[in-house]
Scaffold this active site. Sequence first.
Site: not given
Length: 381
Positions: A187-189
Amino acid sequence: MIHYGKHNVNEDDVAAVCDVLRNENLTQDHKGIEFEAALCQYTGARYCITVNSATSALHIACLALGIGENDTVWTSPNSFVASANCALYSGARVDFVDIHPISRNIDINALNTKLAEAKRSDQLPKAIIVVHFAGNSCEMKELQQLLQPLDIALIEDASHALGGTYLDKPVGNCEFSNFCVFSFHPVKSMTTGEGGALMVNCPDLAKNARLYAKHGITRTVSDYDYFTGQPWEYEQQVLGFNYRLSDIQSALGISQLNRLDSFIAKRRALVARYNQLLADLPLKLPVDNPQTESAWHLYVVELRNHEQRAVYDYMLSKGVQLNVHYIPIHLQPHYRRLGFSPGDFPVAEKYYKMALTLPLYPDLTESQQDFVVATLKEALD
C-alpha cells in the site's frame, strides 16, 4: 469494496519478474545492485541497502549506529510499532515525543523541552527516529540543528514518504540525517511485495549496515575469482541477520520505480479533489507544509462531533473500507508493560480517537472517490 489502500501492478512489472524467474539467479545477483543504484539516483543519497522490510532497515540502522544496552531511542507515538520496536530489538530503551496537532509529525517544541530535561539529568537519547507521517516530511533541517550539537543520531522513518520532497529535494537524500528508511509494502508509494531500503551518505555507516543485513559475513574472495582465490571462504564479523531482498523483488522494484512519479501525481490529484469535496463537512482535513511536497501515502481526516467507530462501521456497511493510523504505540499492551500509560502523550491520544483514513491509491477513480465522499456525508448527517 473500496479499500483504503491498494497496489498497482502492470504487465511491465509482471514481465520484469518473469524475466528473473526464467533467466537470472533469484537472489544476490545484479538486479539487487541495479535497484540500489536506481534508488540512489532517484533520491540523491550516496548508498542504499535494500532489505526485506522497512522494519529490517530500521533495525540495521540502529545496529550500525552502535545502539544497544544502556542506550535510549526516542520516536513518535503516532506510527506503526516498528518505529519503536527496532530499538528494542537492539537492546535499547524506548521513549516517545508527542506530535504536533497539525502536522501529526514529531513536535519540535515538545522535543526541545524534553531534550533540555534529559540533558539536565544526563539521560540524552543516542538516536531519535522521526516519522514522516502520511508522506509529509518532518522539519529535518531544524531537527538536525537541534540534535547535532548534542551528538544525537537522526534516523528518518520515511516509510510513507518515498516520492515526496523537502526543501525542493527528494526525501531520502539524507542531507540532514544519518539514515533514511523506505517501505515497499503493497500500500506504499511503490511495492516489491514486501521490502524496504536504507539510504545513507556515510561510507562507514553504509558498510556496517550492509554487514548486519547479510549475516554479518564478509567474503575473503569477493569477486569469486576461482583461479586466484578460494570462493568458499567467508568470515562472520558480527552477529548479523538474513535481511536480504531477492532479485525477484528487486526486479519488481526497478519496474515500479519507473512509474513512481506518476503514482505520486495521481495521489496528489486525488488529494486536491478530497480537499475540495470535503471542505464543508465537519472534519479537520490534513494541512500542507510549505517546506514539503507530500507523497500522500495516507489521507487522514479528524472527526469533530462524531463517534469514530460509528462512522467506520457505517462506511464499511456501504462497501468503503477506512482505517485508523495509528493506535499510539505507547498504548499497545507490550509498551504498557514497559511502564507507559494513557495520558503520557495526550496530543497523539486525542488525535487517534478522532482519526479516520480515507481510501487513497493511484487506481482510485473519481467516481469511486465521489462515492466515498457521498457515503461519508451520509455517515456524518
